[in-house]
Each structure stands twice: as structure tokens, then as C-alpha cells.
Motif scaffolding. Structure first.
Motif, PDB file in Angstrom:
ATOM      1  N   HIS A  17      76.773 -16.696 -23.653  1.00 42.40           N
ATOM      2  CA  HIS A  17      75.413 -16.424 -24.100  1.00 42.40           C
ATOM      3  C   HIS A  17      75.020 -17.428 -25.171  1.00 42.40           C
ATOM      4  O   HIS A  17      75.864 -17.918 -25.909  1.00 42.40           O
ATOM      5  CB  HIS A  17      75.294 -14.997 -24.640  1.00 42.40           C
ATOM      6  N   PRO A  18      73.712 -17.742 -25.269  1.00 43.00           N
ATOM      7  CA  PRO A  18      73.276 -18.721 -26.273  1.00 43.00           C
ATOM      8  C   PRO A  18      73.551 -18.248 -27.697  1.00 43.00           C
ATOM      9  O   PRO A  18      73.556 -17.060 -27.991  1.00 43.00           O
ATOM     10  CB  PRO A  18      71.772 -18.844 -26.030  1.00 43.00           C
ATOM     11  N   LYS A  19      73.785 -19.219 -28.550  1.00 45.84           N
ATOM     12  CA  LYS A  19      74.091 -18.936 -29.942  1.00 45.84           C
ATOM     13  C   LYS A  19      73.594 -20.114 -30.769  1.00 45.84           C
ATOM     14  O   LYS A  19      73.552 -21.240 -30.292  1.00 45.84           O
ATOM     15  CB  LYS A  19      75.607 -18.770 -30.101  1.00 45.84           C
ATOM     16  N   GLY A  20      73.234 -19.877 -31.989  1.00 43.76           N
ATOM     17  CA  GLY A  20      72.807 -20.955 -32.874  1.00 43.76           C
ATOM     18  C   GLY A  20      71.308 -20.948 -33.108  1.00 43.76           C
ATOM     19  O   GLY A  20      70.576 -20.118 -32.588  1.00 43.76           O
ATOM     20  N   LEU A  21      70.858 -21.900 -33.889  1.00 47.56           N
ATOM     21  CA  LEU A  21      69.471 -21.939 -34.329  1.00 47.56           C
ATOM     22  C   LEU A  21      68.551 -22.728 -33.401  1.00 47.56           C
ATOM     23  O   LEU A  21      67.452 -23.098 -33.793  1.00 47.56           O
ATOM     24  CB  LEU A  21      69.393 -22.503 -35.752  1.00 47.56           C
ATOM     25  N   GLY A  22      68.976 -22.968 -32.188  1.00 44.59           N
ATOM     26  CA  GLY A  22      68.148 -23.698 -31.239  1.00 44.59           C
ATOM     27  C   GLY A  22      67.198 -22.781 -30.498  1.00 44.59           C
ATOM     28  O   GLY A  22      66.919 -21.665 -30.910  1.00 44.59           O
TER      29      GLY A  22
END
Length: 169
Positions: A17-22
Motif C-alpha cells: 500500500h502507498p506510504k509517504g508524503l507523495g
């Protein structure tokens, strides 16, 4: 919060799953920076150009043609609200970059407080007879824009897997 897998060290997030500040969080970052800059300019303009100027005295001095008892508290409330929003947006940026778990809740709270402050300002300005055209036009558009903005980003914050995976500290 994503898919969790049992491991030797307990539960952890699934890397699929997506993670981070993008992603869409980049637009929230940009919005917070724009709010900081715009609000700083409004506060600066108030203290440099408005406070102490002829316009200030015309609105707040008894005996002038444009005087009304609510002008002074309305202008002071507006600049105070802008200072609060500036400090809150700086605090939110700090929470965002530290990936704090409280960021989503504080962001939603920030949107709600921002809308409430706008409603109070509109009510104050609308209660001044000389300013009825101000209350009907530009301020109502700001509330509508803020409401749509708040609804969109609150929905995103509450439903996004990226948000759930990023703000876990």
C-alpha cells in the motif's frame, strides 16, 4: 491501516500500500504553504497599511462618517483569527513532516475552525450597515470555497490508505 501481517516483531503494515508524503498529500502540503504565505501577507498588510492609517481612523474613530462601534472589534477579531490560522498551519506542517498520527485529526479540526472563523467574520461584517455589500459578495464566496475544500480533503483524509500508512508515529 492496510494489510497487517503477523511477524516475529508483532503486527506491521503491508508494503503493497502507498506510504509517504507523495500522492494527493502533496496538494495538502502546497495548500498549507499557500495558506501560510497568504495569511502572513494579510497580517503584514493589517499592521503596516491598515492599523494606524486614515482608513483605520475613519472606521474606528467616533464622529467620523464611516464609524460604527463594531468596526474595531471586527478588524481585531479578523487579524487575530488570521494569526491563529497562521500558527495552526505552521503547526500542521510540523506534524505533517514528522508523520505524526495526530496530523489527520488536527487537519480536520483546522478546516472546521477555519470555516467557523469565516462564518463569525461574515456575521460581524454583516451587522455593520455600511458593509452589507461586502458580506453578500466576496465573503460568502470564501465560505463556499472553504466548505467545498474542507469536504473534499476531509473525505480524502478519512478514506486514504496512504494517510493511514503514513501517519503512524
Amino acid at each position: 491501516m492496510g494489510i497487517t501481517k503477523s511477524g516475529q516483531k508483532g503486527m506491521r503494515l503491508s508494503p503493497d500500500h502507498p506510504k509517504g508524503l507523495g500522492g494527493w498529500l502533496a496538494l495538502i502540503q502546497i495548500g498549507l504553504y499557500v495558506t501560510c504565505i497568504r495569511t502572513f501577507i494579510l497580517i503584514y498588510d493589517f499592521f503596516i497599511n491598515t492599523r494606524g492609517s486614515e482608513g483605520w481612523y475613519a472606521l474606528t474613530s467616533p464622529g467620523s462618517a464611516d464609524y460604527h462601534t463594531l468596526w474595531k472589534p471586527t478588524l481585531i477579531f479578523e487579524v487575530s483569527a488570521n494569526i491563529i490560522l497562521l500558527l495552526a498551519s505552521v503547526y500542521l506542517l510540523t506534524l505533517l513532516y514528522n508523520k505524526r498520527a495526530v496530523f489527520p485529526r488536527w487537519l480536520i479540526f483546522y478546516y472546521i475552525i477555519g470555516l467557523l472563523l469565516q462564518v463569525v467574520i461574515i456575521a460581524l461584517v454583516a451587522s455593520i450597515p455600511q458593509s452589507s455589500e461586502l458580506a453578500n459578495g466576496n465573503l460568502l464566496q470564501n465560505i463556499a470555497r472553504g466548505l467545498v475544500n474542507s469536504l473534499i480533503w476531509t473525505t480524502y483524509i478519512l478514506r486514504s490508505k496512504r494517510v493511514r500508512n503514513t501517519f503512524v508515529n
